[in-house]
Enzyme design. Structure first.
Site: not given
Ligand code: NAD
Length: 467
Positions: A40, A204, A446
């Site tokens: 998984g 962020e 609805h």
């Molecule tokens: P992400 O890349 O989406 O976001 C990481 C964020 O960290 C970015 O916005 C970036 O600007 C910021 N960042 C990086 N370095 C930094 C720093 N030094 N200081 C402050 N901010 C900083 O990554 P994620 O949230 O870790 O997720 C990883 C992947 O997993 C993504 O591709 C995401 O789409 C996927 N994911 C999806 C879901 C979902 O679909 N619900 C859930 C979890 C993860």
């Protein structure tokens, strides 16, 4: 077929790998799936599924805070992350066993161990005791996924500085938590820990939370989280972390360049993911990767080496489970020669399961303008929807972006109740190249939340009814 010889050997059993293996078996191929950990993959064991279990618990916590409105009077209410965490593990375990049953039912051979390419058409599997088995494969699908990125100035130790995995195993909500990165992972865990009483600070680097979403959605979510008492610093970069006995001192620069120190009990590093493509024997057979280590593939998920495919996170683009599963199907159907369809990367929905939920598909407003479309944008707020009001959750909106020339749905963005379920309608609409008029002409029941989607479509034509 000789023992240990397969039509397809899939390396990795995440939502890309296990779906590819099952589809291959359905098509009559002799398939083995190699997995070194639990069936998984990340999604099911330490990703999508257990986080959704925790988010459901967090949602219930929030609902209890509103219970008096429904005539429900509790005595003293306490919130404890422990049982919620245990429930999330039970859900993951149940699904993990489910993949095992599906493999048996479809006659997919599950090989436990770490797989690596040992030559053309050869996969060597090393088990936990160091024993090796050699599998001969007419085709190999690499589906090894990704792992959290660890940044040297705040390295993940899973004690004080957690990745999403460490965060999932916490049985107690810390008093204070800094979350670095406001992507899906950062925003989802902020929701969980805040619900269980943690004071959350989000930092962020880019200029808004959920930076890949439409700018109006980011603005809405930042306001919603601040209203819940979270501190949010955007345009702020974390530069270092001092880990002590009692917690962590984070140093970060705000958008004006001023330096700040923040003392917290723990830190969640959610700054993206890196592909698991090292030590896979890619060099042995010459599989090409890009400069970040993602395997390069064509639209049918073929690598540059004949008979070797790559799908899911290790092949780059959107790191999403549903994208991985679709790539798995395209890859194995290409192998079986039964289909020539490809993945429509422009129509993959994004879902963040925070409160309120966020979901989108297609262009953001800025992207549509940058792409040169002449657009009309419609926004329908949830307060105009009876079902949302009756359900007690009417915050947020449905935003639809249409191309004025053909009335094509260029993008749809939902923030609000059940957004992640509702986005499917726009995914199908875009897949069938529907116009916004067709979304409205299809009669929505609805009273339902789905009516707001038709209203969003009407809003993009300048004529919503209920607002
Ligand atoms: P992400 O890349 O989406 O976001 C990481 C964020 O960290 C970015 O916005 C970036 O600007 C910021 N960042 C990086 N370095 C930094 C720093 N030094 N200081 C402050 N901010 C900083 O990554 P994620 O949230 O870790 O997720 C990883 C992947 O997993 C993504 O591709 C995401 O789409 C996927 N994911 C999806 C879901 C979902 O679909 N619900 C859930 C979890 C993860």
């Amino acid at each position: 077929m000789a023992e240990n010889s397969y039509d397809v050997v899939v390396i990795g059993s995440g939502p890309g790998g296990y779906v590819a293996a099952i589809r291959g078996a359905q098509l009559g191929l002799n398939v083995a799936c190699v997995e070194e950990e639990k069936l998984g993959g990340v999604c099911l064991n330490i990703g999508c599924i257990p986080t959704k279990a925790l988010l459901t618990s967090a949602h219930l916590v929030a609902e209890t805070k509103d219970a008096a409105k429904h005539g429900i009077q509790f005595g003293e209410v306490t919130y404890d992350l422990g049982p919620a965490q245990e429930r999330s593990r039970a859900v993951a375990d149940q699904l993990n066993k489910g993949v095992g049953h599906l493999f048996k039912k479809n006659k997919v051979t599950h090989v436990q161990g770490r797989g690596r390419l040992a030559g053309p058409g050869v996969v060597e599997v090393t088990d936990a005791d160091g024993g090796t088995t050699t599998l001969n494969a007419r085709n190999v699908i690499i589906a090894t996924g990704s792992r959290p990125r660890s940044i040297p100035s705040f390295p993940i130790d899973e004690e004080r500085i957690w990745s999403s995995t460490g965060a999932l195993y916490q049985k107690k909500a810390p008093a204070t938590l800094a979350i670095i990165g406001a992507g899906a992972i950062g925003m989802e865990f902020a929701d969980v820990f805040e619900a269980y009483g943690t004071k959350v600070t989000i930092i962020e680097a880019l200029d808004r939370v959920l930076p890949l979403e439409d700018a109006e959605v980011s603005k809405f979510m930042e306001r919603a989280y601040k209203k819940r008492g979270m501190d949010i610093h955007t345009g702020a970069v974390v530069e270092g972390a001092d880990v002590g006995k009692k917690g962590v001192t984070l140093t970060f620069k705000d958008r004006e360049g001023a330096e700040h120190k923040l003392e917290v009990e723990a830190v969640l590093s959610a700054v993206g993911r890196v592909p698991n493509t090292e030590d896979l024997g890619l060099d042995t057979v010459g599989v090409a990767t890009d400069e970040r280590g993602f395997i390069q593939v064509d639209p049918h998920l073929r690598t540059n080496v004949e008979g070797i495919y790559a799908i899911g996170d290790c092949a780059g683009r959107q790191l999403l489970a549903h994208k991985a599963s679709h790539e798995g199907i395209v890859a194995v159907e290409t192998i079986a020669g039964v289909s020539h369809h490809t993945v429509d990367y422009g129509n993959i929905p994004n879902c963040t399961y925070c409160e309120p939920e966020v979901a989108s598909v297609g262009f953001t407003e800025d992207q549509a303008r940058e792409a040169g479309y002449d657009i009309e944008v419609g926004k329908f707020p949830w307060v105009g929807n009876g079902r949302a009001l009756a359900g007690g959750h009417a915050e947020g909106f449905v935003k639809v972006i249409r191309d004025k020339q053909y009335s094509e749905i260029l993008g749809a963005h939902i923030v609000g109740p059940h957004a992640t379920e509702l986005i499917g309608e726009f995914v199908i609409g875009r897949h069938l190249e529907s116009t916004v008029e067709e979304i409205d002409h299809a009669i929505h029941p609805h009273p339902t939340l789905s009516e707001a989607l038709a209203e969003g479509a009407l809003a993009a034509l300048g004529r919503p009814i209920h607002i």
